[in-house]
Design a protein around this motif. Structure first.
Motif, PDB file in Angstrom:
ATOM      1  N   GLY A   1      45.423  54.659  19.998  1.00 49.56           N
ATOM      2  CA  GLY A   1      46.333  54.480  19.652  1.00 49.56           C
ATOM      3  C   GLY A   1      46.253  53.790  21.555  1.00 49.56           C
ATOM      4  N   LEU A   2      45.141  54.211  21.849  1.00 46.78           N
ATOM      5  CA  LEU A   2      45.169  53.190  23.051  1.00 46.78           C
ATOM      6  C   LEU A   2      44.321  51.723  23.356  1.00 46.78           C
ATOM      7  CD1 LEU A   2      44.895  53.487  26.653  1.00 46.78           C
ATOM      8  CD2 LEU A   2      42.715  54.225  25.986  1.00 46.78           C
ATOM      9  N   GLU A   3      45.398  50.885  24.094  1.00 48.78           N
ATOM     10  CA  GLU A   3      45.396  49.296  24.657  1.00 48.78           C
ATOM     11  C   GLU A   3      45.364  49.295  25.611  1.00 48.78           C
ATOM     12  OE1 GLU A   3      48.457  46.616  23.543  1.00 48.78           O
ATOM     13  OE2 GLU A   3      48.021  46.732  22.188  1.00 48.78           O
ATOM     14  N   VAL A   4      43.941  48.475  25.895  1.00 54.78           N
ATOM     15  CA  VAL A   4      43.767  48.399  27.522  1.00 54.78           C
ATOM     16  C   VAL A   4      43.215  46.955  27.488  1.00 54.78           C
ATOM     17  CG1 VAL A   4      42.694  51.005  27.417  1.00 54.78           C
ATOM     18  CG2 VAL A   4      41.132  48.973  26.872  1.00 54.78           C
ATOM     19  N   SER A   5      43.362  46.627  28.820  1.00 56.76           N
ATOM     20  CA  SER A   5      42.681  45.570  29.098  1.00 56.76           C
ATOM     21  C   SER A   5      41.349  44.916  28.874  1.00 56.76           C
ATOM     22  CB  SER A   5      43.155  44.586  30.529  1.00 56.76           C
ATOM     23  OG  SER A   5      42.068  45.435  30.985  1.00 56.76           O
ATOM     24  N   GLN A   6      40.681  43.861  27.732  1.00 56.99           N
ATOM     25  CA  GLN A   6      39.420  43.579  27.180  1.00 56.99           C
ATOM     26  C   GLN A   6      38.822  43.378  28.611  1.00 56.99           C
ATOM     27  OE1 GLN A   6      39.087  39.747  25.226  1.00 56.99           O
ATOM     28  NE2 GLN A   6      37.636  40.243  24.737  1.00 56.99           N
ATOM     29  N   GLN A   7      39.081  43.667  29.841  1.00 56.87           N
ATOM     30  CA  GLN A   7      37.924  43.880  30.625  1.00 56.87           C
ATOM     31  C   GLN A   7      38.246  44.554  31.592  1.00 56.87           C
ATOM     32  OE1 GLN A   7      36.437  41.863  34.664  1.00 56.87           O
ATOM     33  NE2 GLN A   7      35.376  40.584  32.570  1.00 56.87           N
ATOM     34  N   GLY A   8      37.854  45.381  31.915  1.00 58.34           N
ATOM     35  CA  GLY A   8      38.455  47.036  33.121  1.00 58.34           C
ATOM     36  C   GLY A   8      38.135  46.450  34.681  1.00 58.34           C
ATOM     37  N   LEU A   9      38.750  47.572  35.257  1.00 59.32           N
ATOM     38  CA  LEU A   9      38.275  47.316  37.156  1.00 59.32           C
ATOM     39  C   LEU A   9      37.559  49.014  37.432  1.00 59.32           C
ATOM     40  CD1 LEU A   9      38.068  45.696  39.555  1.00 59.32           C
ATOM     41  CD2 LEU A   9      40.176  47.007  40.346  1.00 59.32           C
TER      42      LEU A   9
ATOM     43  N   VAL B   1      44.059  42.826  34.214  1.00 60.06           N
ATOM     44  CA  VAL B   1      43.006  43.814  33.912  1.00 60.06           C
ATOM     45  C   VAL B   1      43.713  44.834  34.144  1.00 60.06           C
ATOM     46  CG1 VAL B   1      41.114  44.622  35.388  1.00 60.06           C
ATOM     47  CG2 VAL B   1      41.221  42.307  34.452  1.00 60.06           C
ATOM     48  N   THR B   2      44.460  45.663  33.636  1.00 57.99           N
ATOM     49  CA  THR B   2      45.059  46.773  33.751  1.00 57.99           C
ATOM     50  C   THR B   2      44.439  48.281  33.473  1.00 57.99           C
ATOM     51  OG1 THR B   2      45.626  46.861  31.357  1.00 57.99           O
ATOM     52  CG2 THR B   2      46.738  45.389  33.451  1.00 57.99           C
ATOM     53  N   PHE B   3      42.957  47.994  33.063  1.00 58.13           N
ATOM     54  CA  PHE B   3      42.213  49.455  32.669  1.00 58.13           C
ATOM     55  C   PHE B   3      42.190  49.820  34.047  1.00 58.13           C
ATOM     56  CE2 PHE B   3      38.649  50.933  29.831  1.00 58.13           C
ATOM     57  CZ  PHE B   3      39.300  52.310  29.643  1.00 58.13           C
ATOM     58  N   LEU B   4      42.047  50.666  34.521  1.00 60.32           N
ATOM     59  CA  LEU B   4      41.233  51.011  35.708  1.00 60.32           C
ATOM     60  C   LEU B   4      40.498  52.592  35.566  1.00 60.32           C
ATOM     61  CD1 LEU B   4      44.754  50.732  38.404  1.00 60.32           C
ATOM     62  CD2 LEU B   4      42.740  49.418  37.250  1.00 60.32           C
ATOM     63  N   ASP B   5      39.170  52.209  36.060  1.00 63.04           N
ATOM     64  CA  ASP B   5      38.428  53.545  35.897  1.00 63.04           C
ATOM     65  C   ASP B   5      38.481  54.192  37.281  1.00 63.04           C
ATOM     66  OD1 ASP B   5      36.169  54.901  34.317  1.00 63.04           O
ATOM     67  OD2 ASP B   5      35.264  54.550  35.747  1.00 63.04           O
ATOM     68  N   THR B   6      38.403  55.723  37.353  1.00 66.27           N
ATOM     69  CA  THR B   6      38.055  56.321  38.893  1.00 66.27           C
ATOM     70  C   THR B   6      37.886  57.555  38.141  1.00 66.27           C
ATOM     71  OG1 THR B   6      39.148  57.552  40.622  1.00 66.27           O
ATOM     72  CG2 THR B   6      40.450  57.136  39.295  1.00 66.27           C
TER      73      THR B   6
ATOM     74  N   ASP C   1      43.394  46.777  51.833  1.00 61.49           N
ATOM     75  CA  ASP C   1      42.597  45.653  51.266  1.00 61.49           C
ATOM     76  C   ASP C   1      42.384  45.973  49.772  1.00 61.49           C
ATOM     77  OD1 ASP C   1      42.288  44.011  53.912  1.00 61.49           O
ATOM     78  OD2 ASP C   1      39.755  44.418  53.614  1.00 61.49           O
ATOM     79  N   MET C   2      41.970  47.304  49.230  1.00 59.12           N
ATOM     80  CA  MET C   2      42.008  47.642  48.167  1.00 59.12           C
ATOM     81  C   MET C   2      42.954  47.888  46.694  1.00 59.12           C
ATOM     82  SD  MET C   2      38.415  47.106  48.332  1.00 59.12           S
ATOM     83  CE  MET C   2      38.885  46.247  48.933  1.00 59.12           C
ATOM     84  N   ILE C   3      44.105  48.119  47.867  1.00 58.13           N
ATOM     85  CA  ILE C   3      45.061  49.159  47.085  1.00 58.13           C
ATOM     86  C   ILE C   3      46.008  46.941  47.015  1.00 58.13           C
ATOM     87  CG2 ILE C   3      47.671  48.629  47.573  1.00 58.13           C
ATOM     88  CD1 ILE C   3      46.862  51.168  49.398  1.00 58.13           C
ATOM     89  N   ASP C   4      45.637  45.974  47.815  1.00 59.44           N
ATOM     90  CA  ASP C   4      45.667  44.745  47.101  1.00 59.44           C
ATOM     91  C   ASP C   4      44.745  43.956  45.894  1.00 59.44           C
ATOM     92  OD1 ASP C   4      47.646  44.402  49.173  1.00 59.44           O
ATOM     93  OD2 ASP C   4      45.976  43.971  51.007  1.00 59.44           O
ATOM     94  N   LEU C   5      43.496  44.587  46.490  1.00 60.49           N
ATOM     95  CA  LEU C   5      42.768  43.875  44.797  1.00 60.49           C
ATOM     96  C   LEU C   5      43.595  44.327  43.840  1.00 60.49           C
ATOM     97  CD1 LEU C   5      40.145  42.569  44.442  1.00 60.49           C
ATOM     98  CD2 LEU C   5      38.639  44.855  44.764  1.00 60.49           C
ATOM     99  N   ILE C   6      43.212  45.866  44.032  1.00 59.93           N
ATOM    100  CA  ILE C   6      43.762  46.113  42.420  1.00 59.93           C
ATOM    101  C   ILE C   6      45.056  45.635  42.517  1.00 59.93           C
ATOM    102  CG2 ILE C   6      44.699  48.457  41.243  1.00 59.93           C
ATOM    103  CD1 ILE C   6      42.720  50.121  43.189  1.00 59.93           C
ATOM    104  N   HIS C   7      46.256  45.337  43.004  1.00 55.89           N
ATOM    105  CA  HIS C   7      47.304  44.836  42.499  1.00 55.89           C
ATOM    106  C   HIS C   7      47.060  42.988  42.145  1.00 55.89           C
ATOM    107  CE1 HIS C   7      49.998  47.572  45.410  1.00 55.89           C
ATOM    108  NE2 HIS C   7      49.574  47.685  44.597  1.00 55.89           N
ATOM    109  N   HIS C   8      46.027  42.295  42.554  1.00 58.08           N
ATOM    110  CA  HIS C   8      45.634  41.687  41.921  1.00 58.08           C
ATOM    111  C   HIS C   8      44.998  41.487  40.534  1.00 58.08           C
ATOM    112  CE1 HIS C   8      44.377  37.187  41.881  1.00 58.08           C
ATOM    113  NE2 HIS C   8      42.796  37.961  42.046  1.00 58.08           N
ATOM    114  N   ALA C   9      44.073  42.420  40.618  1.00 56.62           N
ATOM    115  CA  ALA C   9      43.785  42.917  38.736  1.00 56.62           C
ATOM    116  C   ALA C   9      44.490  42.755  37.959  1.00 56.62           C
ATOM    117  CB  ALA C   9      42.471  43.717  39.029  1.00 56.62           C
TER     118      ALA C   9
END
Length: 342
Positions: A12-20, A50-55, A37-45
């Protein structure tokens, strides 16, 4: 153009076709980038789809989760958040892997706190603990799902056998593996296993740790771990450079950038595959995103694979000290061996 949405796995998980992939913002690829700068970059993504974030908790360690948590403040409902546990780095820099139930719970609770969220969308076991049967680890992860702390479960660098054993305890939504033009050893066994079980595949380092985006080791900072990586060193680098040039030549004919071509190759591996390239630069992020719309014919895919034959790739994909934690070497012990302690 918007980044398409895809179903990752069959749960059931739906994500963007490309993640970050967010790791390089905080660790391993040089000094941490400026936080804002990285916060701004994530917001831009996210704005670009690009809504699938990996950490992971080991990135920093811990600092990358804090960064991502700050970045998604106020936009939590727009993102699919993935993090990982199991890789431990102590204050002396010593590395170990843990999958015992006590650690699974404490690691999750610590990640929730650092990310400042109530629930993690996708929670991975980062590496397999060779001391703890995977059934025990996934059993503890299953409890986190029941408690609402985690929505979906994943594995990273797990063998086909361990994937099957884990999936029998609780459905696994995604398996994260290194998959790129120069990392294809998963295709023989792991990919078919995932497809049989309805498990999505997340491709980390889809650009060969930046190699197919033009990364040059001699330009890197002193603490970039790639400077000492087998594939980026000495004769190996010279041999691999020839492979890269072939890819660059194909990209020039295709009228796209090399990173877009390499990402398009991964994306064409199947609708169940989601690459998560990382970057710290907006122009690179935009270029990567545009790869979603690069189309490859069967002939072009074959040409790319022939340009980077696996037998010509020089060096392992990790140095020996970390290669032993990957799926070919790190196997879960049998359940019968478990006596309640690691």
């Amino acid at each position: 153009m918007a980044v398409p949405r895809v179903k990752l796995g069959s749960q059931g998980l739906e994500v963007s076709q490309q993640g970050l992939g967010c790791m390089g913002m905080s660790a391993f690829y040089g000094p941490p980038a400026p936080e804002q700068d990285m916060i701004d970059l994530i917001h831009h993504a996210v704005e670009r789809g690009v809504t699938f974030l990996d950490t992971a908790d080991m990135y920093g360690p811990h600092t990358n989760e804090v960064l991502v948590g700050k970045a998604i403040k106020g936009i939590r409902e727009k993102v699919q958040l993935a993090t990982k546990f199991a890789n431990c780095i102590d204050e002396q820099g010593n590395f170990s892997v843990r999958g015992d139930p006590e650690y699974v719970r404490s690691a999750c609770e610590a990640s929730l706190k650092r990310l400042d969220v109530d629930c993690i969308d996708l929670y991975y076991q980062h590496r397999v603990d060779t001391k703890v049967p995977i059934e025990i680890t996934v059993g503890a992860m299953k409890e986190l799902v029941k408690e609402g702390k985690v929505k979906y479960l994943g594995l990273s660098e797990a063998s086909a056998s361990d994937i099957r054993r884990a999936h029998a305890v609780h459905p696994i939504t995604a398996v994260q593996m290194e998959w790129s033009l120069w990392a294809r050893d998963l295709e023989e066994d792991i990919v078919p296993t995932c497809r049989e079980l309805g498990i999505g595949i997340v491709s980390y380092s889809p650009l060969g740790r930046g190699f197919f985006a033009g990364y040059k080791p001699h330009e890197a900072s002193g603490d970039d771990f790639r400077k000492a990586h087998e594939r980026f060193s000495g004769d190996n680098l010279e041999k691999n450079e020839k492979l890269r040039q072939r890819v660059f030549e194909i990209a020039e004919r295709k009228k796209c950038s090399p990173n877009q071509l390499a990402l398009a190759w991964v994306q064409h591996k199947g609708k169940d595959v989601v690459p998560i390239p990382g970057t710290t630069k907006r122009k690179n992020l935009d270029s990567n995103i545009d790869a979603v719309h690069v189309k490859l014919s069967d002939e072009e895919i074959a040409e790319l694979e022939a340009a980077v034959p696996t037998e010509e790739i020089a060096g392992e994909r990790y140095n020996a000290s970390f290669m032993h934690t990957t799926w070919r070497y790190a196997q879960s012990p049998p359940l019968s061996s478990w006596n309640g302690s690691s």
